[in-house]
Write a protein that holds these residues in place. Structure first.
Motif, PDB file in Angstrom:
ATOM      1  N   GLU A  14     -29.897 -63.901  57.813  1.00  0.00           N
ATOM      2  CA  GLU A  14     -30.514 -63.091  56.753  1.00  0.00           C
ATOM      3  C   GLU A  14     -31.299 -64.020  55.843  1.00  0.00           C
ATOM      4  N   ASP A  15     -32.548 -63.659  55.548  1.00  0.00           N
ATOM      5  CA  ASP A  15     -33.385 -64.527  54.728  1.00  0.00           C
ATOM      6  C   ASP A  15     -33.372 -64.183  53.242  1.00  0.00           C
ATOM      7  N   GLU A  16     -32.844 -63.042  52.876  1.00  0.00           N
ATOM      8  CA  GLU A  16     -32.749 -62.684  51.458  1.00  0.00           C
ATOM      9  C   GLU A  16     -31.406 -63.193  50.929  1.00  0.00           C
ATOM     10  N   VAL A  19     -28.743 -60.724  49.580  1.00  0.00           N
ATOM     11  CA  VAL A  19     -28.185 -59.906  50.660  1.00  0.00           C
ATOM     12  C   VAL A  19     -27.220 -60.754  51.495  1.00  0.00           C
ATOM     13  N   ALA A  20     -27.627 -61.975  51.818  1.00  0.00           N
ATOM     14  CA  ALA A  20     -26.770 -62.872  52.599  1.00  0.00           C
ATOM     15  C   ALA A  20     -25.456 -63.147  51.875  1.00  0.00           C
ATOM     16  N   ASP A  60     -30.724 -59.867  60.704  1.00  0.00           N
ATOM     17  CA  ASP A  60     -31.872 -59.212  60.092  1.00  0.00           C
ATOM     18  C   ASP A  60     -33.041 -59.432  61.055  1.00  0.00           C
ATOM     19  N   LEU A  63     -37.324 -62.053  59.483  1.00  0.00           N
ATOM     20  CA  LEU A  63     -36.910 -63.295  58.830  1.00  0.00           C
ATOM     21  C   LEU A  63     -38.139 -64.058  58.366  1.00  0.00           C
ATOM     22  N   LEU A  85     -29.580 -55.599  61.123  1.00  0.00           N
ATOM     23  CA  LEU A  85     -29.826 -55.117  59.768  1.00  0.00           C
ATOM     24  C   LEU A  85     -31.326 -54.907  59.670  1.00  0.00           C
ATOM     25  N   SER A  86     -31.732 -53.752  59.191  1.00  0.00           N
ATOM     26  CA  SER A  86     -33.158 -53.497  59.156  1.00  0.00           C
ATOM     27  C   SER A  86     -33.551 -52.563  58.027  1.00  0.00           C
ATOM     28  N   LYS A 105     -30.916 -50.948  55.839  1.00  0.00           N
ATOM     29  CA  LYS A 105     -30.744 -51.481  54.488  1.00  0.00           C
ATOM     30  C   LYS A 105     -31.210 -50.443  53.495  1.00  0.00           C
TER      31      LYS A 105
END
Length: 125
Positions: A14-16, A19-20, A60, A63, A85-86, A105
């Motif tokens: 996950e890049d956020e 959220v991660a 996710d 990314l 996750l989308s 999401k």
């Protein structure tokens, strides 16, 4: 939340950051062990290659503007179950050969744990 996650090593891709961190907290509260989080495809692929054991991946599909599809491919190659996750809903895997649960999401922590529990139950064979 769920004893089935006890001792399970779950790679979070996950890049956020917020959220991660939320996913990480949820998995730890449910007894899981978090690998990562990995914010990029390259980091995720490196962890999949370097880690001795990963039981599942929370992925996710977007990314930092790049598709998470290479990570899904690597999971399939290694027979590691994963869920998506989308922010794009059920279309996240359209046009691919992959079949994986998709969580839109935003999602509640209990929904994530339930999806992983179902994923692990389905991979016991």
């Amino acid at each position: 939340m769920s004893a089935i996650l006890a001792g399970r090593r779950i790679l979070v891709v996950e890049d956020e950051m917020l959220v991660a961190m939320s996913i990480e907290d949820t998995l730890i509260d449910a007894g899981g062990e978090v690998v990562g989080p990995a914010p990029t495809v390259g980091r995720a692929l490196g962890l999949l290659q370097d880690e001795a054991k990963i039981d599942a991946v929370v992925l996710d599909m977007n990314l930092q503007g790049h598709s998470g599809l290479p990570v899904a491919d690597a999971c399939d190659e290694r027979s590691i179950p994963f869920l998506i996750l989308s922010g794009y809903g059920d279309t996240a895997l359209s046009g691919t050969r992959h079949a994986a649960p998709i969580l839109s999401k935003p999602f509640a922590s209990a929904v994530l744990v339930k999806a992983l529990t179902t994923l692990f139950e389905g991979s016991r064979s």
